[in-house]
Write a protein that holds these residues in place. Structure first.
Motif, PDB file in Angstrom:
ATOM      1  N   GLU A 110       0.843  -1.216   0.000  1.00  0.00           N
ATOM      2  CA  GLU A 110       0.000   0.000   0.000  1.00  0.00           C
ATOM      3  C   GLU A 110       0.871   1.257   0.000  1.00  0.00           C
ATOM      4  O   GLU A 110       0.566   2.231  -0.673  1.00  0.00           O
ATOM      5  CB  GLU A 110      -0.957  -0.019   1.204  1.00  0.00           C
ATOM      6  N   GLU A 111       1.969   1.188   0.734  1.00  0.00           N
ATOM      7  CA  GLU A 111       2.861   2.357   0.766  1.00  0.00           C
ATOM      8  C   GLU A 111       3.469   2.610  -0.617  1.00  0.00           C
ATOM      9  O   GLU A 111       3.568   3.743  -1.069  1.00  0.00           O
ATOM     10  CB  GLU A 111       3.962   2.117   1.800  1.00  0.00           C
ATOM     11  N   ASP A 112       3.834   1.534  -1.305  1.00  0.00           N
ATOM     12  CA  ASP A 112       4.511   1.692  -2.593  1.00  0.00           C
ATOM     13  C   ASP A 112       3.572   2.019  -3.744  1.00  0.00           C
ATOM     14  O   ASP A 112       4.033   2.375  -4.828  1.00  0.00           O
ATOM     15  CB  ASP A 112       5.314   0.432  -2.927  1.00  0.00           C
ATOM     16  N   CYS A 113       2.261   1.821  -3.559  1.00  0.00           N
ATOM     17  CA  CYS A 113       1.368   2.148  -4.682  1.00  0.00           C
ATOM     18  C   CYS A 113       0.340   3.213  -4.300  1.00  0.00           C
ATOM     19  O   CYS A 113      -0.386   3.704  -5.162  1.00  0.00           O
ATOM     20  CB  CYS A 113       0.675   0.894  -5.214  1.00  0.00           C
ATOM     21  N   GLY A 114       0.261   3.531  -3.011  1.00  0.00           N
ATOM     22  CA  GLY A 114      -0.645   4.599  -2.571  1.00  0.00           C
ATOM     23  C   GLY A 114      -2.117   4.216  -2.628  1.00  0.00           C
ATOM     24  O   GLY A 114      -2.982   5.082  -2.661  1.00  0.00           O
ATOM     25  N   LYS A 115      -2.414   2.895  -2.659  1.00  0.00           N
ATOM     26  CA  LYS A 115      -3.828   2.469  -2.713  1.00  0.00           C
ATOM     27  C   LYS A 115      -4.093   1.431  -1.632  1.00  0.00           C
ATOM     28  O   LYS A 115      -3.185   0.666  -1.289  1.00  0.00           O
ATOM     29  CB  LYS A 115      -4.120   1.817  -4.066  1.00  0.00           C
ATOM     30  N   SER A 116      -5.352   1.366  -1.204  1.00  0.00           N
ATOM     31  CA  SER A 116      -5.723   0.364  -0.198  1.00  0.00           C
ATOM     32  C   SER A 116      -6.125  -0.950  -0.900  1.00  0.00           C
ATOM     33  O   SER A 116      -6.689  -0.933  -1.988  1.00  0.00           O
ATOM     34  CB  SER A 116      -6.895   0.889   0.623  1.00  0.00           C
ATOM     35  N   VAL A 117      -5.845  -2.066  -0.223  1.00  0.00           N
ATOM     36  CA  VAL A 117      -6.283  -3.356  -0.769  1.00  0.00           C
ATOM     37  C   VAL A 117      -7.446  -3.919   0.054  1.00  0.00           C
ATOM     38  O   VAL A 117      -7.827  -5.066  -0.100  1.00  0.00           O
ATOM     39  CB  VAL A 117      -5.116  -4.381  -0.839  1.00  0.00           C
ATOM     40  N   SER A 118      -7.960  -3.075   0.953  1.00  0.00           N
ATOM     41  CA  SER A 118      -9.115  -3.437   1.772  1.00  0.00           C
ATOM     42  C   SER A 118      -8.877  -4.731   2.563  1.00  0.00           C
ATOM     43  O   SER A 118      -9.683  -5.661   2.516  1.00  0.00           O
ATOM     44  CB  SER A 118     -10.333  -3.574   0.861  1.00  0.00           C
ATOM     45  N   TYR A 119      -7.773  -4.727   3.272  1.00  0.00           N
ATOM     46  CA  TYR A 119      -7.407  -5.877   4.113  1.00  0.00           C
ATOM     47  C   TYR A 119      -8.103  -5.739   5.460  1.00  0.00           C
ATOM     48  O   TYR A 119      -8.082  -4.669   6.068  1.00  0.00           O
ATOM     49  CB  TYR A 119      -5.882  -5.872   4.268  1.00  0.00           C
ATOM     50  N   ALA A 120      -8.768  -6.781   5.923  1.00  0.00           N
ATOM     51  CA  ALA A 120      -9.475  -6.718   7.211  1.00  0.00           C
ATOM     52  C   ALA A 120      -9.217  -7.998   7.990  1.00  0.00           C
ATOM     53  O   ALA A 120      -9.174  -9.085   7.416  1.00  0.00           O
ATOM     54  CB  ALA A 120     -10.968  -6.550   6.958  1.00  0.00           C
ATOM     55  N   ARG A 121      -9.060  -7.861   9.290  1.00  0.00           N
ATOM     56  CA  ARG A 121      -8.881  -9.057  10.148  1.00  0.00           C
ATOM     57  C   ARG A 121      -9.998  -9.079  11.181  1.00  0.00           C
ATOM     58  O   ARG A 121      -9.776  -8.904  12.361  1.00  0.00           O
ATOM     59  CB  ARG A 121      -7.533  -8.980  10.850  1.00  0.00           C
TER      60      ARG A 121
END
Ligand SMILES: Cc1cc2nc3c(=O)[nH]c(=O)nc-3n(C[C@H](O)[C@H](O)[C@H](O)COP(=O)(O)OP(=O)(O)OC[C@H]3O[C@@H](n4cnc5c(N)ncnc54)[C@H](O)[C@@H]3O)c2cc1C
Length: 384
Positions: A80-91
């Protein structure tokens, strides 16, 4: 002729994640995909992150799944840091529902088995399941709470991996089918793609369910990657007036919430070759399971249907690591768990390439070796 440290065949989640990991080690990497990368199984997946075994055949996979789950937060943060987008990761944990009458006995056996394998699990009543997930249906006879499980949105993940790889300097070549390997004195020294030779110190085959097709062209690759497509049909539902908070599943199907309020329902397991048709019977099966899990979904709009091809293998386990062709590594056959196993696969393959070994002590290299199918065949021949 262009030249790289590593050439990766296939730009799905597995190939793209390996590329990201290698680029972080300052290696010059090319990912070659026969079409626009990221549009096969990795695009079609539900995105559950569940190391719990579905059957005894999955048991060797559990340590790998648990390790990948442990790696996930840092892996996602880096991407996410390297592409500036969220991958909507949830735990947010998951609820597994048992539907058979007197499901408590089966549930208690599962809890004991999961715990023995190191998978966190708690026996809960159907009422307690509904306290966690209000819309869980009345068909539940017993339930399990899996607090460590989570989900990620695979389409966001694969987009982010490809962007992060590019930002780390990886060359991505879409629309370029790899037709074979290049050899120098029996050592793999690159690939041929679109009639062009691409020189590489190491080659990784990460072509998902198409890996066996790729291997057909080269007798040296026979038996190393016997993958086959296993079709899964999926539906995205848009519920009105409510949202699901976490993964809900039964032996018949599963529901995975998306950030935009949609709920992804899956899935079939079909031996239908490379045919990606969505069928009436498949959709009925998925919808029946979805509405049984969450009756409120009966009024939901059907937002999308699709299918994808899981990379299956003869023993349902992935094919990971170096083989008897110097300079060639395989990372394929992740079947139903490739999204879960993406971080650990990237780490294992990167360690093999950079350090010549793996650092994950619990990894059973023999069980996942590309050479295991050849060994099984030769022992059958000897005993025949
Ligand atoms: C319906 C469904 C639901 C799923 N749900 C989950 C889930 O909830 N959780 C989970 O962990 N996993 C899930 N999976 C499994 C997961 O999606 C796969 O295991 C994983 O995506 C495999 O990734 P991959 O990169 O190996 O393959 P793919 O994503 O299929 O990528 C392979 C790539 O190789 C390319 N390629 C093929 N041949 C060549 C060639 N000759 N030259 C160049 N490129 C080539 C293809 O074009 C493709 O882009 C699901 C799968 C499906 C289908």
């Amino acid at each position: 002729m262009s030249s790289f440290d590593v050439a990766i065949v296939g730009g799905g989640a597995i190939g793209a994640a390996i590329a990201c990991e290698l680029a972080a080690e300052d290696l010059r990497v090319v990912v070659v995909d026969r079409q626009q990368p990221g549009l096969e199984a990795s695009w079609a997946a539900a995105g559950m992150l569940s190391p719990a075994p579905d059957s005894p055949r999955d048991i060797p996979l559990v340590p790998l799944g648990l390790e990948s789950l442990r790696l996930y937060p840092n892996f996602v943060a880096g991407i996410e840091e390297d592409c500036g987008k969220s991958v909507s990761y949830a735990r947010d944990g998951a609820i597994e529902i048992l539907l058979a009458p007197h499901g408590e006995t089966e549930r208690d056996q599962k809890v004991a088995e999961y715990r023995l394998l190191g998978v966190a699990a708690e026996a809960i009543s159907p009422e307690a399941a509904r306290e966690r997930e209000k819309f869980c249906g009345a068909a539940a006879q017993a339930a399990l709470w899996l607090p460590e499980e989570g989900s990620v949105e695979p389409r966001l993940l694969i987009g982010a991996l490809l962007d992060a790889a590019r930002n780390r300097g990886v060359t991505i070549r879409g629309g370029s089918r790899v037709s074979g390997l290049v050899y120098e004195k029996n050592r793999c020294a690159g690939v041929t793609a679109g009639g062009e030779k691409i020189a590489a110190g190491q080659v990784v085959v990460a072509a998902g369910c198409f890996s066996a097709q790729f291997a057909e062209s080269d007798p040296r690759l026979a038996r190393l990657m016997p993958t086959r497509p296993v079709r899964g049909q999926m539906i995205a539902l848009r519920p009105e007036g409510f949202a699901l908070g976490r993964v809900l599943r039964s032996e018949r199907g599963y529901l995975v919430p998306r950030r935009d309020g949609r709920v992804v329902a899956g899935s079939t397991k079909e031996e239908a070759g490379f045919e990606k048709r969505v069928t009436a019977g498949g959709i009925r099966k998925v919808l029946d399971a979805a509405i049984e899990l969450c009756p409120a979904l009966a009024g939901a709009e059907i937002a999308e249907t699709w299918s994808g091809l899981r990379p299956g293998t003869p023993d349902d386990l992935p094919i990971l690591g170096p083989c008897d062709v110097e300079g060639l590594l395989i990372a394929t056959g992740h079947y139903r768990n490739g999204i879960l196993l993406t971080p650990v696969t990237a780490k294992l393959i990167c360690d093999w390439i950079v350090h010549g070994r793996t650092f994950f002590e619990a990894f059973d290299a023999e069980a996942f070796s590309p050479l295991r199918f050849g060994r099984a065949e030769s022992s059958r021949t000897q005993t025949a």
